[in-house]
Design an enzyme around this catalytic site. Structure first.
Site, PDB file in Angstrom:
ATOM      1  CE  LYS A 110      -4.238  -2.031   1.599  1.00  0.00           C
ATOM      2  NZ  LYS A 110      -3.789  -3.436   1.745  1.00  0.00           N
TER       3      LYS A 110
HETATM    4  C1  PLP Z   1      -4.387  -4.536   1.195  1.00  0.00           C
HETATM    5  C2  PLP Z   1      -3.614  -5.783   1.071  1.00  0.00           C
HETATM    6  C3  PLP Z   1      -3.994  -6.819   0.178  1.00  0.00           C
HETATM    7  C4  PLP Z   1      -5.264  -6.740  -0.668  1.00  0.00           C
HETATM    8  O1  PLP Z   1      -5.192  -5.770  -1.674  1.00  0.00           O
HETATM    9  P1  PLP Z   1      -6.512  -5.238  -2.399  1.00  0.00           P
HETATM   10  O2  PLP Z   1      -6.075  -4.083  -3.213  1.00  0.00           O
HETATM   11  O3  PLP Z   1      -7.443  -4.833  -1.289  1.00  0.00           O
HETATM   12  O4  PLP Z   1      -7.076  -6.354  -3.202  1.00  0.00           O
HETATM   13  C5  PLP Z   1      -3.178  -7.939   0.073  1.00  0.00           C
HETATM   14  N1  PLP Z   1      -2.070  -8.059   0.841  1.00  0.00           N
HETATM   15  C6  PLP Z   1      -1.676  -7.113   1.710  1.00  0.00           C
HETATM   16  C7  PLP Z   1      -0.461  -7.327   2.531  1.00  0.00           C
HETATM   17  C8  PLP Z   1      -2.427  -5.930   1.863  1.00  0.00           C
HETATM   18  O5  PLP Z   1      -2.033  -4.991   2.738  1.00  0.00           O
END
Ligand code: PLP
Length: 467
Positions: A110
């Site tokens: 993120k």
């Molecule tokens: C947010 C997240 C996901 C999922 O991603 P999306 O964009 O919500 O599908 C997968 N793995 C980790 C470690 C995350 O922080």
């Protein structure tokens, strides 16, 4: 480039105008009026670029309202906290390549989108002479990525609610060790849903929302979706040889359908992607959709707490952007699908099932706790590499979709250090922490504890919000 709503009820807006609004006024999501495309010659030219330079090129196709030199300054600043390569690739056993998306300040993918969002939202606010008070609820990863991206910004402050005593030691330290004046951590005496209900109550009070300049930076934000498109291009450029037109497949550990939606955008833009493999954990409402054509969101109570917690979702907010393309950009059909959902609890695209694979290349699979442990163990034994539980979900499902001659790239969405308990359970080792992480874990913590009380939260925001 202008942006329209998936539900057809928004006057087209430039990129920067969509960033501060959240949902479109008709309840839909902003999408490009026309998807930009990239030809083979351009792709080859991009091989020589650094990550921030590539980000300027890709984001420049979406954010045509931002002058090039401003965009270049923002991408340079966004990716400065990362190692030089920003997104390194590495091979593991069985012909799989991991795409390292977790090299940023909070050790999860993120950061790649949030760091750019912090730059571009500040820019949009400057242009409009406005301020923004971000109000959010987090069970861990999103809140810390947002805080690390927005700390120290002049025009933005953050009010982040989290369920008291329900985050890991590591997650707490990542958020609460920040001592910037514009970051407000609020630990609510309740569970994550209580936090989210408080956010909904305040954001639903339009007078209060306007008076306090409240907003969100959630996973539907166009800055996040478009910034994520960049690393699909980057990974393709690193994994293929110059001059070829090699197709690769990507496997994406998925929750809210944000990350994989960006891959879908990249494919629509012309990047040679063969398969987009969606990996779900036990909360597999999306796997169900891509296998059956029926989308049936679950209630919060039906959402399991798993050992890949950032994928514990019961409905996928970004799916609407895929549906919009699936129905040939017919907003009326999007609205009718969501009406079906409201009336019957599901919508049904069984008739389009074959197109999911044939036109869009999307396939899917599910991974369980036992699968995660076994996969972490097997990758450790054969490749001497420790992967986190979300990435393990990806590797498990990727192995089911390997095809001869097609490179399979698995997105590494977090570092294992964030999930030490599961790593210990899988392979019985204690991971090393860098000096920096150790200092973060030992740092004094800054958090306001609060009852699950809307009035108390209102008063706190009124007293501390920027205006
Ligand atoms: C947010 C997240 C996901 C999922 O991603 P999306 O964009 O919500 O599908 C997968 N793995 C980790 C470690 C995350 O922080």
């Amino acid at each position: 480039m202008q942006y329209i709503s998936t539900r057809g009820g928004m006057t087209p807006l430039p990129y920067c105008e969509t960033l501060l609004e959240g949902l479109a006024p008709d309840g839909g999501l902003a999408v490009p009026e026309v998807m930009p495309t990239v030809d083979g010659e351009t792709l080859e030219r991009w091989r020589a670029l650094t990550y921030p330079q590539l980000a300027t090129e890709v984001l420049g196709l979406f954010a045509t309202d931002i002058p090039r030199e401003d965009l270049a300054r923002m991408t340079a600043a966004a990716y400065a906290p990362f190692p030089e390569e920003v997104v390194p690739l590495r091979e593991i056993d069985g012909g799989l390549t991991l795409v390292g998306l977790s090299e940023g300040p909070t050790l999860a993918f993120k950061d790649l989108a949030m760091q750019f969002l912090g730059q571009v939202v500040e820019y949009a606010l400057e242009q409009r002479g406005e301020v923004l008070n971000v109000l959010g609820a987090t069970s861990g990863d999103t809140g810390s990525a947002a805080e690390h991206a927005l700390r120290g910004k002049d025009r933005i402050s953050v009010f982040m609610l989290s369920p008291q005593g329900r985050m890991s030691t590591f997650q707490r330290a990542q958020m609460f060790s920040l001592d910037d004046d514009n970051i407000h951590n609020i630990a609510i005496d309740g569970v994550f849903d209580d936090c989210q209900n408080l956010v909904k109550a305040l954001a639903g009070d339009l007078d209060f929302k306007r008076a306090q300049h409240l907003g969100a930076v959630n996973s539907i934000n166009l800055a996040r979706i478009t910034a994520q498109v960049v690393y699909y291009f980057w990974a393709w450029l690193r994994a293929t040889d110059a001059g070829g037109w090699t197709e690769v497949s990507f496997t994406v550990p998925s929750g809210n359908f944000g990350n994989i939606l960006s891959g879908f955008f990249a494919k629509e833009m012309g990047l040679p992607i063969r398969r987009l493999v969606l990996a779900a954990n036990e909360n597999n409402v999306l796997d169900e959709f891509f296998r059956t054509g029926v989308y049936r969101p679950r209630s919060a109570a039906q959402t399991l707490a798993t050992s890949s917690p950032s994928m514990d979702i019961s409905k996928a907010s970004n799916l609407e952007r895929f549906i919009f393309e699936l129905v040939g950009r017919d907003a009326a059909r999007v609205v009718s699908a969501w009406n079906d959902l409201d009336t019957h609890g599901h919508f049904d695209f069984t008739a389009d099932l074959a197109r999911f694979v044939e036109e869009y290349g999307i396939v899917s699979g599910t991974s369980t706790h036992d699968d995660r442990l076994a996969t972490i163990r097997s990758v450790y034994e054969t490749s001497d590499d420790v992967i986190d539980p979300h990435t393990a979900d990806g590797v498990k499902v990727a192995r089911e979709y390997l095809e001869p001659g097609v490179p399979m790239l698995v997105l590494e969405t977090a570092k294992p250090q964030k999930f030490a308990d599961t790593i210990r359970e899988a392979i019985g080792i204690e991971l090393d922490y860098s000096d920096e992480l150790r200092a973060m874990l030992d740092a004094p913590q800054h958090v306001t504890e609060m009852a699950d009380d809307e009035q108390a939260l209102r008063a706190f925001i009124q007293e501390n919000a920027l205006r």
